[in-house]
Write a protein that holds these residues in place. Structure first.
Motif, PDB file in Angstrom:
ATOM      1  N   LEU A 128     -17.617 106.832  28.077  1.00  0.00           N
ATOM      2  CA  LEU A 128     -18.576 107.841  28.521  1.00  0.00           C
ATOM      3  C   LEU A 128     -18.215 108.361  29.907  1.00  0.00           C
ATOM      4  CD1 LEU A 128     -21.802 106.048  27.297  1.00  0.00           C
ATOM      5  CD2 LEU A 128     -20.661 108.000  26.224  1.00  0.00           C
ATOM      6  N   ALA A 129     -18.581 109.614  30.175  1.00  0.00           N
ATOM      7  CA  ALA A 129     -18.219 110.254  31.443  1.00  0.00           C
ATOM      8  C   ALA A 129     -19.112 109.773  32.580  1.00  0.00           C
ATOM      9  CB  ALA A 129     -18.348 111.773  31.303  1.00  0.00           C
ATOM     10  N   GLY A 130     -18.573 109.894  33.786  1.00  0.00           N
ATOM     11  CA  GLY A 130     -19.353 109.655  34.990  1.00  0.00           C
ATOM     12  C   GLY A 130     -20.057 108.311  35.002  1.00  0.00           C
ATOM     13  N   GLN A 131     -21.353 108.349  35.269  1.00  0.00           N
ATOM     14  CA  GLN A 131     -22.170 107.145  35.319  1.00  0.00           C
ATOM     15  C   GLN A 131     -22.690 106.763  33.931  1.00  0.00           C
ATOM     16  OE1 GLN A 131     -24.726 106.890  38.851  1.00  0.00           O
ATOM     17  NE2 GLN A 131     -26.267 105.872  37.614  1.00  0.00           N
ATOM     18  N   GLY A 132     -22.206 107.463  32.915  1.00  0.00           N
ATOM     19  CA  GLY A 132     -22.662 107.238  31.559  1.00  0.00           C
ATOM     20  C   GLY A 132     -22.588 105.797  31.087  1.00  0.00           C
ATOM     21  N   PRO A 133     -21.497 105.056  31.377  1.00  0.00           N
ATOM     22  CA  PRO A 133     -21.432 103.673  30.918  1.00  0.00           C
ATOM     23  C   PRO A 133     -22.579 102.806  31.444  1.00  0.00           C
ATOM     24  CG  PRO A 133     -19.247 104.433  31.504  1.00  0.00           C
ATOM     25  CD  PRO A 133     -20.208 105.504  31.953  1.00  0.00           C
ATOM     26  N   HIS A 134     -22.900 102.975  32.704  1.00  0.00           N
ATOM     27  CA  HIS A 134     -23.985 102.191  33.297  1.00  0.00           C
ATOM     28  C   HIS A 134     -25.318 102.547  32.651  1.00  0.00           C
ATOM     29  CE1 HIS A 134     -25.852  99.835  36.531  1.00  0.00           C
ATOM     30  NE2 HIS A 134     -26.813 100.745  36.515  1.00  0.00           N
ATOM     31  N   GLU A 135     -25.568 103.847  32.472  1.00  0.00           N
ATOM     32  CA  GLU A 135     -26.827 104.303  31.887  1.00  0.00           C
ATOM     33  C   GLU A 135     -26.956 103.832  30.438  1.00  0.00           C
ATOM     34  OE1 GLU A 135     -29.005 106.033  33.950  1.00  0.00           O
ATOM     35  OE2 GLU A 135     -27.466 105.574  35.450  1.00  0.00           O
ATOM     36  N   ALA A 136     -25.860 103.915  29.696  1.00  0.00           N
ATOM     37  CA  ALA A 136     -25.882 103.498  28.300  1.00  0.00           C
ATOM     38  C   ALA A 136     -26.153 102.004  28.178  1.00  0.00           C
ATOM     39  CB  ALA A 136     -24.556 103.854  27.627  1.00  0.00           C
ATOM     40  N   ALA A 137     -25.549 101.210  29.065  1.00  0.00           N
ATOM     41  CA  ALA A 137     -25.782  99.767  29.036  1.00  0.00           C
ATOM     42  C   ALA A 137     -27.241  99.455  29.346  1.00  0.00           C
ATOM     43  CB  ALA A 137     -24.862  99.070  30.034  1.00  0.00           C
ATOM     44  N   GLN A 138     -27.800 100.129  30.339  1.00  0.00           N
ATOM     45  CA  GLN A 138     -29.222  99.936  30.644  1.00  0.00           C
ATOM     46  C   GLN A 138     -30.080 100.189  29.407  1.00  0.00           C
ATOM     47  OE1 GLN A 138     -30.264 102.529  33.933  1.00  0.00           O
ATOM     48  NE2 GLN A 138     -30.069 100.850  35.384  1.00  0.00           N
ATOM     49  N   ALA A 139     -29.873 101.338  28.763  1.00  0.00           N
ATOM     50  CA  ALA A 139     -30.681 101.718  27.606  1.00  0.00           C
ATOM     51  C   ALA A 139     -30.522 100.711  26.469  1.00  0.00           C
ATOM     52  CB  ALA A 139     -30.300 103.122  27.138  1.00  0.00           C
ATOM     53  N   GLU A 140     -29.295 100.309  26.200  1.00  0.00           N
ATOM     54  CA  GLU A 140     -29.055  99.365  25.112  1.00  0.00           C
ATOM     55  C   GLU A 140     -29.711  98.027  25.386  1.00  0.00           C
ATOM     56  OE1 GLU A 140     -25.100  97.215  23.766  1.00  0.00           O
ATOM     57  OE2 GLU A 140     -25.155  99.272  22.966  1.00  0.00           O
ATOM     58  N   ASN A 141     -29.657  97.579  26.636  1.00  0.00           N
ATOM     59  CA  ASN A 141     -30.260  96.291  26.981  1.00  0.00           C
ATOM     60  C   ASN A 141     -31.775  96.324  26.838  1.00  0.00           C
ATOM     61  OD1 ASN A 141     -27.725  95.263  27.560  1.00  0.00           O
ATOM     62  ND2 ASN A 141     -27.856  95.717  29.746  1.00  0.00           N
ATOM     63  N   ILE A 142     -32.389  97.443  27.209  1.00  0.00           N
ATOM     64  CA  ILE A 142     -33.842  97.569  27.041  1.00  0.00           C
ATOM     65  C   ILE A 142     -34.202  97.586  25.562  1.00  0.00           C
ATOM     66  CG2 ILE A 142     -35.822  99.105  27.402  1.00  0.00           C
ATOM     67  CD1 ILE A 142     -34.359 100.044  29.992  1.00  0.00           C
ATOM     68  N   HIS A 143     -33.464  98.382  24.800  1.00  0.00           N
ATOM     69  CA  HIS A 143     -33.738  98.470  23.361  1.00  0.00           C
ATOM     70  C   HIS A 143     -33.582  97.110  22.690  1.00  0.00           C
ATOM     71  CE1 HIS A 143     -32.212  99.000  19.167  1.00  0.00           C
ATOM     72  NE2 HIS A 143     -33.343  99.672  19.081  1.00  0.00           N
ATOM     73  N   ASP A 144     -32.535  96.382  23.043  1.00  0.00           N
ATOM     74  CA  ASP A 144     -32.307  95.073  22.422  1.00  0.00           C
ATOM     75  C   ASP A 144     -33.414  94.095  22.790  1.00  0.00           C
ATOM     76  OD1 ASP A 144     -30.034  96.106  21.329  1.00  0.00           O
ATOM     77  OD2 ASP A 144     -28.636  95.030  22.631  1.00  0.00           O
TER      78      ASP A 144
END
Length: 279
Positions: A128-144
């Protein structure tokens, strides 16, 4: 229950995201009040906090302890050396308060979600571009974390940028902030923190500092402390939450509404990097 909760609950969101200015006494207290009120009605609550996801296992171990052991266990991880306003005295007090409620039998859990939790997740989002990896990890961790229990309410306390529900940037460099990505898994109501003038403990660039894009920010260019929190408005009302635009302003893309805190006051780190000078 905070004023305005009913209209938000009527939307039946899966996630209620509170985009805060880090380092105030009032923001954790407000979200803690809501979690307390919901759990006191026997609604099953998950509170997700912007602590390192790598510390979540230790947080869960501490959460299972009795009340007379929790604060000491909580003190041992995630606090030392963090001076950006997240690991604050107010955050610590909120968790201790909610743990007492849990220890008394109320249905409330917590989860730490910040950043990739392991190398597998890091690799999965690395494209993912830019800060996307960090944001995606945050979202996935909350969802899980939310998927691990049958929760009636999932509350997320996070910095304001991560709480936005629209993409950031343009073209190939654009990415989704955490809340925009989280919305792919369930209904999100995102609220922007609004306040009257006061102070907040946070980290800001020293005057005259210059940074090169893509380069690490030098530690000596950042100053962490209790700084003025500026605001041109004062509603002169007790804290509340509301959907739609802030009074007198146009709607803000990326937020469904706001939560109002009144005047704010800085909350220092729970564990200082250096001991205070003796006087």
């Amino acid at each position: 229950m905070p004023e305005g909760w009913a209209e938000i609950a009527n939307l039946q969101p899966r996630y209620i995201v509170f985009g805060e200015l880090h380092g105030t006494q009032e923001s954790p207290a407000f979200v803690g009040d809501l979690a307390c009120a919901l759990a006191s009605q026997d609604q099953r609550v998950l509170l997700a906090i912007e602590f390192d996801s790598g510390a979540d296992a230790a947080l869960q171990d501490a959460w299972r302890l009795p009340a007379n052991q929790f604060a000491q266990a909580l003190q041992k991880f995630g606090w030392k050396g963090r001076t950006d306003g997240v690991a604050s005295e107010a955050m610590f007090a909120m968790l201790v308060r909610l743990h007492r409620l849990k220890d008394a039998g109320r249905p409330i859990d917590v989860a730490a979600f910040n950043g990739p939790r392991d190398e597998s997740q890091r690799k999965r989002v690395a494209h993912l571009a830019g800060q996307g990896p960090h944001e995606a990890a945050q979202a996935e961790n909350i969802h899980d974390a939310a998927s691990n229990g049958s929760y009636d309410r999932v509350l997320v306390l996070v910095g304001g940028f991560h709480a936005e529900t629209v993409p950031y940037g343009e073209g190939a460099k654009s990415f989704d902030p955490m809340a925009a990505r989280l919305a792919r898994t369930g209904r999100v109501v995102s609220l922007e923190m609004r306040f009257a003038a006061g102070s907040a403990w946070n980290c800001i660039a020293k005057p005259g500092s210059r940074f090169e894009p893509g380069q690490a920010i030098p530690k000596d260019a950042i100053e962490c402390g209790n700084h003025p929190a500026k605001s041109d408005v004062d509603l002169k009302r007790a804290p509340f939450m509301q959907l739609g635009a802030f009074p007198g302003e146009a709607p803000i893309a990326g937020f469904d509404g706001f939560f109002w805190l009144g005047s704010v006051h800085g909350s220092a780190p729970q564990v200082r990097a250096d001991p205070p000078e003796q006087r």
